[in-house]
Design an enzyme around this catalytic site. Structure first.
Site, short mmCIF file in Angstrom:
data_model
loop_
_atom_site.label_atom_id
_atom_site.label_comp_id
_atom_site.label_asym_id
_atom_site.label_seq_id
_atom_site.Cartn_x
_atom_site.Cartn_y
_atom_site.Cartn_z
N ASN A 1 0.86 -1.19 0.00
CA ASN A 1 0.00 0.00 0.00
C ASN A 1 0.90 1.24 0.00
O ASN A 1 1.50 1.57 1.02
CB ASN A 1 -0.88 -0.04 1.27
CG ASN A 1 -1.68 1.23 1.46
OD1 ASN A 1 -1.83 2.05 0.55
ND2 ASN A 1 -2.21 1.41 2.67
N LYS B 1 0.01 4.25 -0.20
CA LYS B 1 -0.67 5.41 0.43
C LYS B 1 -0.53 6.64 -0.46
O LYS B 1 -0.47 6.52 -1.68
CB LYS B 1 -0.15 5.65 1.84
CG LYS B 1 -0.16 4.39 2.71
CD LYS B 1 0.04 4.68 4.16
CE LYS B 1 0.23 3.38 4.92
NZ LYS B 1 0.17 3.55 6.36
N HIS C 1 -9.26 0.66 5.55
CA HIS C 1 -7.94 0.89 6.17
C HIS C 1 -8.15 1.80 7.38
O HIS C 1 -9.01 2.68 7.36
CB HIS C 1 -7.00 1.54 5.14
CG HIS C 1 -5.59 1.59 5.61
ND1 HIS C 1 -5.14 2.53 6.51
CD2 HIS C 1 -4.52 0.80 5.33
CE1 HIS C 1 -3.86 2.31 6.76
NE2 HIS C 1 -3.45 1.27 6.06
N GLU D 1 -6.66 4.29 8.37
CA GLU D 1 -6.58 5.73 8.07
C GLU D 1 -7.90 6.24 7.48
O GLU D 1 -8.29 7.39 7.70
CB GLU D 1 -5.40 5.99 7.13
CG GLU D 1 -4.07 5.80 7.87
CD GLU D 1 -2.91 5.31 7.03
OE1 GLU D 1 -2.97 5.40 5.79
OE2 GLU D 1 -1.93 4.80 7.62
N GLU E 1 -4.75 -5.40 10.93
CA GLU E 1 -3.75 -4.35 11.06
C GLU E 1 -3.94 -3.61 12.38
O GLU E 1 -4.74 -2.65 12.46
CB GLU E 1 -3.90 -3.34 9.91
CG GLU E 1 -3.70 -3.93 8.54
CD GLU E 1 -3.19 -2.89 7.57
OE1 GLU E 1 -2.09 -3.11 7.03
OE2 GLU E 1 -3.84 -1.86 7.37
N GLY F 1 2.85 2.06 10.72
CA GLY F 1 3.73 3.21 10.54
C GLY F 1 4.50 3.60 11.78
O GLY F 1 5.11 4.67 11.83
N SER G 1 4.01 -2.36 10.21
CA SER G 1 5.47 -2.33 10.29
C SER G 1 6.13 -3.64 9.89
O SER G 1 7.13 -4.05 10.49
CB SER G 1 5.92 -1.88 11.69
OG SER G 1 5.45 -0.57 11.96
C1 PEP Z 1 -0.52 -0.03 6.22
O1 PEP Z 1 -0.64 1.15 5.97
O2 PEP Z 1 -1.40 -0.82 5.85
C2 PEP Z 1 0.67 -0.47 6.95
C3 PEP Z 1 0.68 -1.67 7.44
O3 PEP Z 1 1.68 0.44 7.08
P1 PEP Z 1 3.18 0.14 7.66
O4 PEP Z 1 3.64 -1.12 7.00
O5 PEP Z 1 3.97 1.33 7.25
O6 PEP Z 1 3.03 -0.02 9.13
#
Ligand code: PEP
Length: 253
Positions: A9, A11, A98, A100, A170, A176, A216
């Site tokens: 992703n 973003k 997601h 976000e 997640e 992040g 992450s």
């Molecule tokens: C995500 O945005 O779905 C995500 C898992 O981000 P990151 O890998 O940067 O934690």
């Protein structure tokens, strides 16, 4: 047999040139280095979809995803993108819910139920995201919260429909932040979610659904997390912006 998936992703990152370079590098590296039968999904911003599609079209492993969609088919929804539009440029997967989108755009389980159904009706695959915030985990309510998200957004689907959904667990505290859930924490939640689905539908249906971990994921931790029996891959944010890291993650199966 459920599919193994490494999804990146991007973003709201990279201009078109940067996106072209990243997609080309990933296609080359994945073609040369990833021998196992897995799906690698690139999920760029909307503006890059057509270009990325043309760059991955020669690869049987690399697929195209979108980060969001609008639930209506067309009309006066300035700034939004419909599923037919996404389909027309070769998108196969759509990320739904997601954290976000939930946090900054107020998307709730009721809306995500509608969106998920519309993605399926369009013949595309939803990647449905669930996950708890830190305070929920600290209060010991993380299993309950994820159950609620899955139930409210997915349990209106038929057995045939839910079989086509990809779920991404997640934990918000791991997105992040550089803090990853341990492989045991991921396994516990994935097994739990699969159990919730088995209870509502049946074991065979639950066993066929790919459940990805996101938060992450990096080359250094992917293999350990992906080795867990109920983890079928990763939804990767930050590390998917580097072709070397993302390919190494895809090699973590
Ligand atoms: C995500 O945005 O779905 C995500 C898992 O981000 P990151 O890998 O940067 O934690």
């Amino acid at each position: 047999m459920r599919r193994k998936i490494a999804a990146g992703n991007w973003k709201m990152n990279l201009d078109l040139e940067g996106g072209k370079q990243l997609a080309s590098e990933v296609v080359n590296m994945v073609t040369d280095e990833v021998s196992k039968d897995i799906d690698v999904i690139l999920i760029p911003p909307f503006t890059h979809l057509t270009t990325v599609k043309s760059l991955i079209s020669g690869s049987s492993k690399v697929k195209l995803g979108a980060q969001n969609c609008h639930e209506e088919a067309s009309g006066a929804y300035t700034g939004e993108i419909s599923l037919e539009m996404l389909k027309s440029v070769g998108v196969e997967y759509v990320v739904i819910g997601h954290s976000e989108r939930r946090e900054y755009f107020g998307e709730d389980n009721a809306l995500l139920a509608v969106k998920t159904k519309k993605v399926l009706d369009a013949g595309l695959t939803p990647i449905f995201c669930c996950g708890e915030k830190l305070e929920v985990r600290e209060a010991g309510k993380h299993l309950e919260l994820n159950k609620e998200q899955v139930e409210e957004a997915l349990f209106g689907l038929s057995k045939e429909e839910i079989s086509k959904v990809v779920i991404a667990y997640e934990p918000v505290w791991a997105i992040g932040t550089g803090v990853t859930a341990s492989s045991d924490q991921a396994q516990e939640m994935h097994q739990y979610i699969r159990g919730v689905i088995a209870e509502k539908y049946d074991q065979e249906t639950a066993d066929g659904i790919s459940i990805l971990y996101g938060g992450s994921v990096k080359p250094g931790n992917a293999a350990e997390i992906f080795a867990k029996p109920d983890v079928d891959g990763g939804l990767v944010g930050g590390a998917s912006l580097k072709s070397r890291d993302f390919t190494d993650i895809a090699k973590g199966f």
